[in-house]
Design a protein around this motif. Structure first.
Motif, PDB file in Angstrom:
ATOM      1  N   VAL A 251       2.873  -0.772   4.768  1.00 49.79           N
ATOM      2  CA  VAL A 251       3.226  -0.910   3.359  1.00 49.79           C
ATOM      3  C   VAL A 251       2.782   0.359   2.645  1.00 49.79           C
ATOM      4  O   VAL A 251       1.831   1.017   3.058  1.00 49.79           O
ATOM      5  N   TYR A 252       3.507   0.697   1.598  1.00 53.16           N
ATOM      6  CA  TYR A 252       3.093   1.829   0.771  1.00 53.16           C
ATOM      7  C   TYR A 252       3.609   1.661  -0.639  1.00 53.16           C
ATOM      8  O   TYR A 252       4.607   0.988  -0.885  1.00 53.16           O
ATOM      9  N   GLU A 253       2.888   2.256  -1.581  1.00 52.72           N
ATOM     10  CA  GLU A 253       3.274   2.197  -2.979  1.00 52.72           C
ATOM     11  C   GLU A 253       4.262   3.334  -3.243  1.00 52.72           C
ATOM     12  O   GLU A 253       3.938   4.502  -3.121  1.00 52.72           O
TER      13      GLU A 253
ATOM     14  N   TRP B 104       5.922  -1.766  -4.332  1.00 52.61           N
ATOM     15  CA  TRP B 104       5.561  -1.514  -2.940  1.00 52.61           C
ATOM     16  C   TRP B 104       6.746  -1.683  -2.012  1.00 52.61           C
ATOM     17  O   TRP B 104       7.631  -2.496  -2.245  1.00 52.61           O
TER      18      TRP B 104
ATOM     19  N   LYS C 297       2.838  -7.068   2.174  1.00 53.37           N
ATOM     20  CA  LYS C 297       2.145  -7.402   3.419  1.00 53.37           C
ATOM     21  C   LYS C 297       2.630  -8.731   3.973  1.00 53.37           C
ATOM     22  O   LYS C 297       2.831  -8.873   5.184  1.00 53.37           O
TER      23      LYS C 297
ATOM     24  N   LYS D  85       1.463  -5.358  -3.601  1.00 54.16           N
ATOM     25  CA  LYS D  85       1.073  -5.027  -2.235  1.00 54.16           C
ATOM     26  C   LYS D  85       0.951  -6.299  -1.391  1.00 54.16           C
ATOM     27  O   LYS D  85       1.359  -6.320  -0.234  1.00 54.16           O
TER      28      LYS D  85
ATOM     29  N   SER E  93       7.603  -2.510   2.052  1.00 56.64           N
ATOM     30  CA  SER E  93       7.096  -2.931   3.355  1.00 56.64           C
ATOM     31  C   SER E  93       8.087  -2.447   4.398  1.00 56.64           C
ATOM     32  O   SER E  93       9.296  -2.429   4.162  1.00 56.64           O
TER      33      SER E  93
END
Length: 78
Positions: free
Chosen positions: A29-31, A37, A60, A56, A39
């Motif tokens: 995951v990343y912003e 976010w 996830k 987030k 995924s």
């Protein structure tokens, strides 16, 4: 299926990689924008599937849900 989330050091996107004992890295995951976010689920053949979320935690959850779906449908064996 427990997934351990590890922060990627030095990454400006706040990336966290999800790893399992049986399958190794299964997603991350990343912003991508303030508070939003992405995924990324990694399939066994190496292809990836991206989804977008407002938190987030939800990002996830999507990785966990995809892994469970893959196991339940016999595409990966635990």
């Amino acid at each position: 299926m427990p997934i351990k989330w590890t922060k990627t050091q030095g990454c400006t996107l706040k990336t966290e990689v999800g790893t399992t004992k049986d399958f190794g890295d299964v997603g991350y995951v990343y912003e991508y924008e303030n508070g939003y976010w992405t995924s990324v689920y990694i399939y066994e053949d190496g292809t990836e599937s991206d989804s977008y979320f407002t938190s987030k935690g939800k990002a996830k959850e999507s990785v966990v849900e995809e892994l469970i779906s893959e196991i339940d449908n016999g595409r990966v064996v635990a």
